[in-house]
Scaffold this motif. Structure first.
Motif, PDB file in Angstrom:
ATOM      1  N   GLY A 177       0.797  -1.315  -0.115  1.00 33.29           N
ATOM      2  CA  GLY A 177       0.097   0.061   0.212  1.00 33.29           C
ATOM      3  C   GLY A 177       0.795   1.312   0.081  1.00 33.29           C
ATOM      4  O   GLY A 177       2.027   1.216   0.224  1.00 33.29           O
ATOM      5  N   ASN A 178       0.209   2.508  -0.102  1.00 33.42           N
ATOM      6  CA  ASN A 178       0.812   3.788  -0.095  1.00 33.42           C
ATOM      7  C   ASN A 178       0.243   4.400   0.807  1.00 33.42           C
ATOM      8  O   ASN A 178      -0.850   4.174   1.295  1.00 33.42           O
ATOM      9  CB  ASN A 178       0.432   4.282  -1.615  1.00 33.42           C
ATOM     10  CG  ASN A 178       1.617   5.407  -1.907  1.00 33.42           C
ATOM     11  OD1 ASN A 178       1.996   5.932  -0.925  1.00 33.42           O
ATOM     12  ND2 ASN A 178       1.881   5.586  -3.015  1.00 33.42           N
ATOM     13  N   GLU A 179       1.105   5.259   1.575  1.00 31.07           N
ATOM     14  CA  GLU A 179       0.510   6.185   2.627  1.00 31.07           C
ATOM     15  C   GLU A 179       0.617   7.363   2.377  1.00 31.07           C
ATOM     16  O   GLU A 179       1.543   7.987   1.892  1.00 31.07           O
ATOM     17  CB  GLU A 179       1.423   5.474   3.943  1.00 31.07           C
ATOM     18  CG  GLU A 179       1.139   4.204   4.423  1.00 31.07           C
ATOM     19  CD  GLU A 179       1.698   4.011   5.905  1.00 31.07           C
ATOM     20  OE1 GLU A 179       2.403   5.032   6.386  1.00 31.07           O
ATOM     21  OE2 GLU A 179       1.756   2.948   6.146  1.00 31.07           O
ATOM     22  N   VAL A 180      -0.328   8.254   3.320  1.00 34.30           N
ATOM     23  CA  VAL A 180      -0.370   9.670   3.353  1.00 34.30           C
ATOM     24  C   VAL A 180      -0.247  10.170   4.740  1.00 34.30           C
ATOM     25  O   VAL A 180      -0.913   9.162   5.533  1.00 34.30           O
ATOM     26  CB  VAL A 180      -1.691  10.149   2.561  1.00 34.30           C
ATOM     27  CG1 VAL A 180      -1.861  11.723   3.020  1.00 34.30           C
ATOM     28  CG2 VAL A 180      -1.533   9.987   1.081  1.00 34.30           C
ATOM     29  N   ARG A 181       0.361  11.028   5.114  1.00 32.12           N
ATOM     30  CA  ARG A 181       0.450  11.249   6.453  1.00 32.12           C
ATOM     31  C   ARG A 181       0.054  12.757   6.672  1.00 32.12           C
ATOM     32  O   ARG A 181       0.554  13.736   5.776  1.00 32.12           O
ATOM     33  CB  ARG A 181       2.002  11.119   7.025  1.00 32.12           C
ATOM     34  CG  ARG A 181       2.082  11.291   8.390  1.00 32.12           C
ATOM     35  CD  ARG A 181       3.461  11.209   8.944  1.00 32.12           C
ATOM     36  NE  ARG A 181       3.826  11.760  10.303  1.00 32.12           N
ATOM     37  CZ  ARG A 181       3.796  12.772  10.621  1.00 32.12           C
ATOM     38  NH1 ARG A 181       3.697  14.037   9.815  1.00 32.12           N
ATOM     39  NH2 ARG A 181       3.993  13.176  12.007  1.00 32.12           N
ATOM     40  N   GLY A 182      -0.780  13.108   7.857  1.00 33.23           N
ATOM     41  CA  GLY A 182      -1.211  14.253   8.118  1.00 33.23           C
ATOM     42  C   GLY A 182      -0.600  14.845   9.354  1.00 33.23           C
ATOM     43  O   GLY A 182      -0.354  14.040  10.363  1.00 33.23           O
ATOM     44  N   GLY A 183      -0.170  15.967   9.614  1.00 36.61           N
ATOM     45  CA  GLY A 183       0.328  16.677  10.918  1.00 36.61           C
ATOM     46  C   GLY A 183       0.143  18.100  10.793  1.00 36.61           C
ATOM     47  O   GLY A 183      -0.298  18.609   9.660  1.00 36.61           O
TER      48      GLY A 183
END
Lengths: 530, 512
Positions: free
Chosen positions: A70-76
């Motif tokens: 899978g591919n990931e997106v990260r929010g901060g």
């Protein structure tokens, strides 16, 4: 998982879809789609930022497949803030430059312009949010291609040449970045940032693969430095920023290069680990080149006789500031650099948009002599340029002052060998900035009656005697046929443009006066990175 | 009084000044009356604030952490505020008459001029009433910017070049002063002005431990030396406005501005705020403990002593009256800095008294020069033959100010030079003795360059034809009133100096 977590992915996909969709739309429709798109993406990023400020950062797996597939997106906090800020700047740049766009670009290509901008936005947002190094690479390429198109869409010889140069340098940069990523993949076996981080820590602990690790970091640094025009790789920049249409110039200078820099920050913090990076000598190299860039960019700007190219050269110096902050190798330096990314983005796009207002009332000429008095002919553009220039010089109340303060603050806690050079160069760079920006400000505010007589004679043989010239009351009389009444732009004639400039000015002052929460957000975001 | 008055004090001239450009005045007189009312009102308010000082400081906004904008008034700020609040209304009065000659056809430019003239008053008051270093810095930068329209007023090529030079020097200097400010923010308790300094020696020591692992014994000297080095940045950064020798070339060039600007800004407000800033960082931020008897005292002192002599000798060489006076200002500003660098309370008394008295003396001589230039069109020393009898009041004022600048007993210049020399001798440092020598040489050179003008005016050379000066006469009352007041002040302070000296001693001791 809250709905907000979907927003980063939504905005990327939305940009890609509307980007392709705009290809078949009419130019007005494409424009509206573009404006709505930027606004929506900005709002989504704001939502992400607020959500993260409350609940902490999140990682979003696309399709719920775990790591290797899978591919990931990260929010901060910092990602959300940057995304929102980039959208805001882009929105203002598009609004401020759209009239010029219609003059400079062929009618049939307008919707293509919006295709490029939408794709660029998608790549910027992806660079901000992605948690996968290879995805980052893919979007770096999309970014390069669309940026190239933005330069080239105004078809003159200079832009074509600039675009080719940009293409070559940028692809070289991407190539180096790709090699760096490959080496990292070789020694760690991962492409997701958080996984690489774990493996790198293990490698550091065992002491294996030290050299390949350093080489890979160095290659990624150099690659992104080339793309963001750090000193020895800046030759493509003045033409690219100086001759492209104004929206492009504003977007390229304040967003495209900043997207790469933000990716570099993510690589430092999320992929390699900041301490590890600082342990290598790479930071010192960045530091030295940053310092040289600060001086050489400004010297280039001083020698320039074309207002757009002068602003472009000033970008080189400002990029130097950012890399100097990285090179300090401390948390304070990093915070200063990130703040400077914001401050420079807000100021540089303001300067480009204001400069176009000034050149428009000077018969399109960008030479300094012809700009004499242009701030009186287009008041709001003059005010915008003044604010931008003061901010760049670092006058209190504007954003540049806070970044200067942060850089000095960061420099104060370094070792002597880095402290003194950075302090002295910061001081010298202030003087150099003052020289070229104040020269321009004085020039645009000097009333035009003072155009040297011989020039006036040469341009218009039938010169009437210079008569009373009432700046404040607006009773203007053409004195040499060069500049006459109709050149004067009133606020209400170009309300849209004026409002954009006002927004930029307010943004600049907001950064300058209310910096405490912003700096806090940056610090929070950096601590969430690791 | 409530501390909000600080804000009102600064806002009245700033807003009142900007309004000059907006209000459609019926006549020039109406504008003059309005400008004078605003100026006098500000001055009155400023003096009222000095008499009942607010108990608390006024906090306006915080940039980041310790870097905030605050206003409060201590003894030294009061001295500077008193000086400018007294001189500004007089200078404005003088400017009404003077500007009539500068501006012939266009009243808009004149409105702009007076607008910025008044705004500058507010900004300078901001420097005087600043409660901490950052506030002072903010207004210091503002001062650079708001004086630009005043210097560039004539819009000639010369004026543009002079303005550019001024901007580059001032902004660049402030950039280096800023380094000092940030350091003080990092290694001080706060940025407030505290007599004796604000440095926090614990955090200073940490600095060295963080930066390099020196042997612990050497740590404190290394960090102290770093701070002294940073002080030099501050000294030369702020020294740009005080025209310290290698950084002085903007000041004579700026003489192309109209005389009210040269007189008030380039003899009092702008240059004195440079000197004021140096006094502040020396006595109120770093503290003399750290700097005394180290290279941070010796290096600037050598340069300052050199500047004293250099300014005077350039003045002797110069033929243009205003530029000659500008060089004289350079030399006299270094008197003030010399007092500051003695680094004793007595030195501060000397510096402050010369700051006050030189303000009065120099503005008087500039005004006389301006009256001569507008009245006769003569700008060079060798053109002044025989004017003394035709313009008696003007040249009387010029003569008095010349004698005062030389330091003749009975006039105010003597008192400040006496204070400076006394402080230098008491300080018991070899360099300070050299400074006394420089003061003496400079007095001689001052006599040469000032009296040359006086003698020419009263005793014309052979072959002089009185008919050539027949048509000249003294200027109108708006110029003569300031002359009279200045003459009275110069003699008054010279003869009855003890209250002023007592006040300044109290200020320097930290009592006020």
């Amino acid at each position: 998982m809250a709905a907000v977590c979907n927003f980063p992915l939504f905005s990327i996909v939305l940009c890609l879809i509307s980007g392709t969709g705009s290809a078949v739309l009419k130019k007005e429709a494409a424009r509206i789609v573009n404006i709505v798109l930027i606004t929506v993406c900005g709002l989504m990023s704001v939502a992400v930022m607020l959500y993260c400020a409350k609940y902490g950062s999140f990682t979003y797996m696309m399709g719920h497949f775990p790591a290797p597939w899978g591919n990931e997106v990260r929010g901060g906090v910092l990602e959300g803030f940057m995304g929102a800020f980039f959208c805001l700047i882009m929105l203002l740049s598009m609004l401020g430059g759209h009239k010029k766009l219609f003059d400079e670009v062929e009618i049939s290509k307008h919707n293509l312009y919006y295709v490029l901008v939408n794709l660029l936005l998608s790549s910027l947002i992806a660079l901000v949010y992605t948690n996968d190094l290879f995805t980052a690479y893919v979007f770096v390429e999309i970014n390069t291609i669309s940026a190239c198109g933005l330069i080239m869409i105004r078809q003159t010889g200079r832009t074509l040449e600039a675009a080719v140069r940009y293409m070559i340098m940028s692809l070289l940069g991407s190539g180096l970045l790709l090699i760096g990523i490959c080496i990292l993949y070789d020694i760690t076996g991962h492409l997701l940032m958080s996984n690489i981080r774990e493996s790198v820590e293990a490698l550091i602990a065992t002491g294996e693969y030290r050299e390949p690790l350093v080489v890979s970091v160095a290659l990624m640094c150099v690659g992104l430095a080339i793309k963001s025009a750090l000193f020895p790789f800046h030759a493509w920049l003045p033409d690219a920023y100086g001759y492209s249409t104004v929206s492009s110039a504003a977007i390229l200078s304040s967003l495209v290069s900043k997207g790469y820099i933000f990716l570099l920050i993510k690589i430092f913090y999320r992929v390699i680990g900041f301490e590890t990076v600082c342990g290598t000598k790479i930071m010192n190299v960045l530091f030295v080149f940053g310092l040289i860039a600060m001086v050489s960019g400004s010297v280039g700007a001083i020698r320039e006789n074309d207002i757009r190219r002068m602003i472009a050269y000033s970008s080189i110096a400002q990029i130097g500031y950012i890399y100097m902050g990285f090179g300090m190798g401390t948390e304070l330096g990093m915070v200063a650099s990130i703040f400077h990314i914001l401050s420079h983005a807000a100021t540089k796009s303001l300067l480009f948009i204001a400069a176009i207002g000034l050149t428009d009332v000077s018969h399109g000429s960008r030479a300094f002599l012809d700009l004499t008095g242009s701030a009186h002919r287009n008041r709001i553009a003059g005010a915008g340029f003044l604010v931008g220039a003061l901010s760049m010089v670092g006058i209190p109340l504007f954003s540049g002052f806070i970044s200067k303060l942060q850089f000095m603050d960061a420099a104060g806690s370094l070792s002597y060998s880095k402290m003194l050079p950075s302090l002295v160069v910061l001081g010298i760079s202030t003087i150099l900035n003052a020289i070229y920006f104040m020269k321009t400000v004085l020039r645009i505010y000097t009333p035009a009656e003072k155009i040297p007589v011989n020039r006036a004679m040469a341009d218009a043989p039938t010169v009437t005697a210079p008569s009373a010239f009432h700046v404040a009351t607006g009773e203007r009389k053409g004195i040499n046929g060069l500049i006459v009444e109709k050149d004067r732009i009133l606020f209400k004639e170009e309300a849209g443009y004026g409002i954009v400039i006002l927004c930029f000015i307010l943004l600049n002052m907001a950064l300058g006066l209310m910096s405490t929460p912003i700096l806090q957000a940056i610090r929070d975001g950096l601590s969430m990175f690791s | 009084m409530s501390s909000l008055w600080y804000a009102i004090l600064i806002l009245i001239p700033v807003i009142g000044g900007l309004l000059v450009m907006r209000i459609p005045f019926k006549s020039r007189n109406a504008m003059c009356i309005y400008v004078e009312v605003v100026t006098v009102l500000t001055s009155v308010l400023s003096f009222a604030l000095m008499l009942n000082r607010p108990k608390q400081a006024l906090h306006v906004l915080t940039f980041v952490g310790k870097f905030s904008i605050d206003f409060s008034m201590d003894g030294m700020g009061m001295v500077f505020a008193a000086l400018i609040s007294f001189l500004w209304p007089l200078a404005t009065l003088y400017a009404f008459d003077y500007m009539k000659h500068e501006v012939t056809e266009n009243s808009c430019r004149e409105a702009t001029f007076f607008a910025f003239y008044v705004v500058t008053f507010g900004v300078t008051l901001g420097i005087a009433n600043a409660g901490n270093l950052l506030t002072m810095y903010v207004f210091y930068e503002m001062l650079t910017l708001v004086t630009v329209p005043l210097i560039i007023f004539s819009l000639s090529r010369e004026a543009t070049l002079a303005t550019r030079t001024y901007l580059y020097y001032s902004l660049g200097g402030a950039g280096f002063g800023f380094i000092t400010l940030v350091f003080l923010g990092n290694y001080g308790d706060s940025l407030d002005f505290v007599r004796g300094g604000i440095l926090d020696y614990d955090s200073v020591k940490q600095l060295v431990y963080v930066s390099q692992s020196t042997i612990s014994g050497a740590a404190s000297t290394a960090s102290a030396n770093l701070l002294r080095f940073i002080y030099l940045f501050g000294f030369f950064g702020f020294g740009v406005k005080a025209a310290v020798c290698p950084l002085n070339s903007w000041l004579p060039k700026a003489g192309v501005a109209p005389t009210p600007v040269t007189a008030l800004l380039h003899a009092v407000a702008v240059v004195k705020s440079g000197a004021f800033a140096i006094l502040r960082i020396t006595y109120y931020s770093f503290g003399t403990e750290l700097l005394k008897e180290s290279f941070a005292q010796f290096v600037p002192m050598i340069i300052v002593i050199f500047t004293i002599i250099y300014g005077c000798s350039q003045a002797v060489r110069e033929r243009h009256i205003k530029r000659r006076l500008a060089y004289s200002t350079i030399s006299n500003l270094s008197y003030i800095l010399f007092g500051a660098l003695i680094m004793t309370p007595a030195g501060l008394v000397g510096a402050l008294s010369h700051m006050l008295f030189h303000g009065v003396m120099k503005i008087c001589s500039f005004f006389c020069a301006g009256a001569v230039i507008t009245g006769t069109g003569k700008e060079y020393v060798y053109e002044l033959d025989g004017l003394g009898k035709k313009m008696p009041v003007t040249f009387a004022a010029f003569t008095v100010s010349s004698f005062a600048l030389m330091g003749v007993p009975g006039l105010c210049g003597f008192i400040s030079k006496w204070n400076l020399a006394k402080a230098a001798v008491l300080s018991d440092q070899p360099l300070a003795f050299a400074g006394v020598g420089a003061l003496l040489i400079s007095a001689l050179l001052t006599a040469i360059y000032m009296l040359q003008i006086v003698i020419r005016a009263y005793f014309p050379h052979q072959g002089f034809r009185p008919a050539t000066v027949e048509k000249f006469h003294d200027p109108g009352w708006k110029m003569l009133v300031p002359f009279a007041i200045f003459m009275i002040l110069m003699t008054g302070f010279g003869l009855f100096s003890s209250p002023v000296t007592a006040l300044l001693t109290a200020v320097a001791g930290g009592g006020l």
